[in-house]
Scaffold this motif. Sequence first.
Motif, PDB file in Angstrom:
ATOM      1  N   ALA A  28      11.025  17.258 -24.653  1.00  6.93           N
ATOM      2  CA  ALA A  28      10.486  18.281 -23.771  1.00  6.93           C
ATOM      3  C   ALA A  28       9.345  17.701 -22.952  1.00  6.93           C
ATOM      4  O   ALA A  28       8.595  16.857 -23.423  1.00  6.93           O
ATOM      5  CB  ALA A  28       9.991  19.469 -24.592  1.00  6.93           C
ATOM      6  N   GLY A  29       9.220  18.137 -21.752  1.00 11.71           N
ATOM      7  CA  GLY A  29       8.140  17.661 -20.895  1.00 11.71           C
ATOM      8  C   GLY A  29       8.520  17.831 -19.445  1.00 11.71           C
ATOM      9  O   GLY A  29       9.588  18.337 -19.108  1.00 11.71           O
ATOM     10  N   SER A  30       7.616  17.408 -18.589  1.00  7.84           N
ATOM     11  CA  SER A  30       7.881  17.508 -17.162  1.00  7.84           C
ATOM     12  C   SER A  30       7.431  16.220 -16.490  1.00  7.84           C
ATOM     13  O   SER A  30       6.642  15.461 -17.051  1.00  7.84           O
ATOM     14  CB  SER A  30       7.139  18.707 -16.569  1.00  7.84           C
ATOM     15  OG  SER A  30       5.747  18.549 -16.742  1.00  7.84           O
ATOM     16  N   THR A  31       7.916  16.020 -15.299  1.00 11.71           N
ATOM     17  CA  THR A  31       7.531  14.827 -14.552  1.00 11.71           C
ATOM     18  C   THR A  31       6.288  15.108 -13.724  1.00 11.71           C
ATOM     19  O   THR A  31       5.983  16.258 -13.403  1.00 11.71           O
ATOM     20  CB  THR A  31       8.662  14.375 -13.623  1.00 11.71           C
ATOM     21  OG1 THR A  31       8.968  15.434 -12.730  1.00 11.71           O
ATOM     22  CG2 THR A  31       9.911  14.013 -14.410  1.00 11.71           C
ATOM     23  N   SER A  32       5.592  14.068 -13.378  1.00 10.28           N
ATOM     24  CA  SER A  32       4.378  14.200 -12.581  1.00 10.28           C
ATOM     25  C   SER A  32       4.739  14.464 -11.121  1.00 10.28           C
ATOM     26  O   SER A  32       5.644  13.832 -10.584  1.00 10.28           O
ATOM     27  CB  SER A  32       3.557  12.920 -12.689  1.00 10.28           C
ATOM     28  OG  SER A  32       2.466  12.972 -11.807  1.00 10.28           O
ATOM     29  N   PRO A  33       4.033  15.369 -10.450  1.00  8.07           N
ATOM     30  CA  PRO A  33       4.316  15.599  -9.027  1.00  8.07           C
ATOM     31  C   PRO A  33       3.786  14.473  -8.140  1.00  8.07           C
ATOM     32  O   PRO A  33       4.177  14.356  -6.997  1.00  8.07           O
ATOM     33  CB  PRO A  33       3.604  16.921  -8.738  1.00  8.07           C
ATOM     34  CG  PRO A  33       2.526  17.000  -9.744  1.00  8.07           C
ATOM     35  CD  PRO A  33       3.049  16.296 -10.980  1.00  8.07           C
ATOM     36  N   LYS A  34       2.869  13.661  -8.668  1.00  9.85           N
ATOM     37  CA  LYS A  34       2.298  12.571  -7.879  1.00  9.85           C
ATOM     38  C   LYS A  34       3.247  11.375  -7.865  1.00  9.85           C
ATOM     39  O   LYS A  34       3.811  11.026  -8.894  1.00  9.85           O
ATOM     40  CB  LYS A  34       0.956  12.136  -8.470  1.00  9.85           C
ATOM     41  CG  LYS A  34      -0.114  13.211  -8.410  1.00  9.85           C
ATOM     42  CD  LYS A  34      -1.402  12.699  -8.984  1.00  9.85           C
ATOM     43  CE  LYS A  34      -2.482  13.767  -8.956  1.00  9.85           C
ATOM     44  NZ  LYS A  34      -3.732  13.286  -9.544  1.00  9.85           N
ATOM     45  N   PRO A  35       3.423  10.729  -6.725  1.00 13.19           N
ATOM     46  CA  PRO A  35       4.277   9.539  -6.678  1.00 13.19           C
ATOM     47  C   PRO A  35       3.618   8.366  -7.391  1.00 13.19           C
ATOM     48  O   PRO A  35       2.395   8.279  -7.473  1.00 13.19           O
ATOM     49  CB  PRO A  35       4.407   9.263  -5.178  1.00 13.19           C
ATOM     50  CG  PRO A  35       3.213   9.886  -4.561  1.00 13.19           C
ATOM     51  CD  PRO A  35       2.869  11.070  -5.416  1.00 13.19           C
ATOM     52  N   LEU A  36       4.425   7.481  -7.912  1.00  7.90           N
ATOM     53  CA  LEU A  36       3.899   6.309  -8.589  1.00  7.90           C
ATOM     54  C   LEU A  36       3.475   5.265  -7.558  1.00  7.90           C
ATOM     55  O   LEU A  36       4.145   5.079  -6.535  1.00  7.90           O
ATOM     56  CB  LEU A  36       4.965   5.712  -9.517  1.00  7.90           C
ATOM     57  CG  LEU A  36       5.372   6.581 -10.682  1.00  7.90           C
ATOM     58  CD1 LEU A  36       6.531   5.924 -11.415  1.00  7.90           C
ATOM     59  CD2 LEU A  36       4.220   6.793 -11.631  1.00  7.90           C
ATOM     60  N   MET A  37       2.399   4.581  -7.859  1.00  7.58           N
ATOM     61  CA  MET A  37       1.955   3.494  -6.982  1.00  7.58           C
ATOM     62  C   MET A  37       2.745   2.244  -7.350  1.00  7.58           C
ATOM     63  O   MET A  37       2.728   1.804  -8.496  1.00  7.58           O
ATOM     64  CB  MET A  37       0.451   3.234  -7.170  1.00  7.58           C
ATOM     65  CG  MET A  37      -0.425   4.403  -6.774  1.00  7.58           C
ATOM     66  SD  MET A  37      -0.378   4.744  -5.009  1.00  7.58           S
ATOM     67  CE  MET A  37      -1.242   3.332  -4.384  1.00  7.58           C
ATOM     68  N   THR A  38       3.428   1.678  -6.390  1.00  3.87           N
ATOM     69  CA  THR A  38       4.235   0.494  -6.665  1.00  3.87           C
ATOM     70  C   THR A  38       3.506  -0.782  -6.286  1.00  3.87           C
ATOM     71  O   THR A  38       3.888  -1.859  -6.684  1.00  3.87           O
ATOM     72  CB  THR A  38       5.564   0.549  -5.899  1.00  3.87           C
ATOM     73  OG1 THR A  38       5.288   0.718  -4.515  1.00  3.87           O
ATOM     74  CG2 THR A  38       6.403   1.719  -6.390  1.00  3.87           C
ATOM     75  N   THR A  39       2.437  -0.674  -5.490  1.00  2.00           N
ATOM     76  CA  THR A  39       1.655  -1.846  -5.117  1.00  2.00           C
ATOM     77  C   THR A  39       0.175  -1.518  -5.286  1.00  2.00           C
ATOM     78  O   THR A  39      -0.229  -0.351  -5.328  1.00  2.00           O
ATOM     79  CB  THR A  39       1.900  -2.257  -3.653  1.00  2.00           C
ATOM     80  OG1 THR A  39       1.555  -1.155  -2.823  1.00  2.00           O
ATOM     81  CG2 THR A  39       3.343  -2.636  -3.410  1.00  2.00           C
ATOM     82  N   VAL A  40      -0.622  -2.559  -5.353  1.00  2.12           N
ATOM     83  CA  VAL A  40      -2.075  -2.370  -5.464  1.00  2.12           C
ATOM     84  C   VAL A  40      -2.607  -2.037  -4.083  1.00  2.12           C
ATOM     85  O   VAL A  40      -2.300  -2.741  -3.121  1.00  2.12           O
ATOM     86  CB  VAL A  40      -2.728  -3.650  -6.021  1.00  2.12           C
ATOM     87  CG1 VAL A  40      -4.244  -3.486  -6.084  1.00  2.12           C
ATOM     88  CG2 VAL A  40      -2.156  -3.992  -7.376  1.00  2.12           C
ATOM     89  N   PRO A  41      -3.410  -0.971  -3.966  1.00  2.00           N
ATOM     90  CA  PRO A  41      -3.949  -0.640  -2.645  1.00  2.00           C
ATOM     91  C   PRO A  41      -4.848  -1.773  -2.130  1.00  2.00           C
ATOM     92  O   PRO A  41      -5.598  -2.367  -2.874  1.00  2.00           O
ATOM     93  CB  PRO A  41      -4.781   0.620  -2.892  1.00  2.00           C
ATOM     94  CG  PRO A  41      -4.290   1.162  -4.185  1.00  2.00           C
ATOM     95  CD  PRO A  41      -3.781   0.004  -4.964  1.00  2.00           C
ATOM     96  N   ARG A  42      -4.727  -2.042  -0.830  1.00  2.00           N
ATOM     97  CA  ARG A  42      -5.528  -3.112  -0.218  1.00  2.00           C
ATOM     98  C   ARG A  42      -6.850  -2.532   0.232  1.00  2.00           C
ATOM     99  O   ARG A  42      -6.896  -1.514   0.915  1.00  2.00           O
ATOM    100  CB  ARG A  42      -4.773  -3.696   0.964  1.00  2.00           C
ATOM    101  CG  ARG A  42      -5.441  -4.923   1.541  1.00  2.00           C
ATOM    102  CD  ARG A  42      -4.591  -5.486   2.631  1.00  2.00           C
ATOM    103  NE  ARG A  42      -4.404  -4.484   3.688  1.00  2.00           N
ATOM    104  CZ  ARG A  42      -4.175  -4.776   4.958  1.00  2.00           C
ATOM    105  NH1 ARG A  42      -4.072  -6.018   5.339  1.00  2.00           N
ATOM    106  NH2 ARG A  42      -4.014  -3.823   5.848  1.00  2.00           N
ATOM    107  N   HIS A  43      -7.945  -3.205  -0.153  1.00  2.00           N
ATOM    108  CA  HIS A  43      -9.272  -2.745   0.270  1.00  2.00           C
ATOM    109  C   HIS A  43      -9.638  -3.425   1.574  1.00  2.00           C
ATOM    110  O   HIS A  43      -9.489  -4.637   1.714  1.00  2.00           O
ATOM    111  CB  HIS A  43     -10.297  -3.075  -0.820  1.00  2.00           C
ATOM    112  CG  HIS A  43     -10.070  -2.325  -2.093  1.00  2.00           C
ATOM    113  ND1 HIS A  43     -10.302  -0.985  -2.204  1.00  2.00           N
ATOM    114  CD2 HIS A  43      -9.582  -2.723  -3.279  1.00  2.00           C
ATOM    115  CE1 HIS A  43      -9.992  -0.601  -3.428  1.00  2.00           C
ATOM    116  NE2 HIS A  43      -9.543  -1.636  -4.101  1.00  2.00           N
TER     117      HIS A  43
END
Length: 44
Positions: A28-43
Amino acid sequence: MRALIAAAVGLAAALALVMTITAIGAPAGSTSPKPLMTTVPRHP
């Protein structure tokens, strides 16, 4: 002949495991509505 018996036993065990997991069902459970980050954000 031993190899054939071992293969049959292994196949039966794998099939029993799959059937057991299928009978129990998904957890039982649900998925997160937020998308997964596939790359590291560039600063900048």
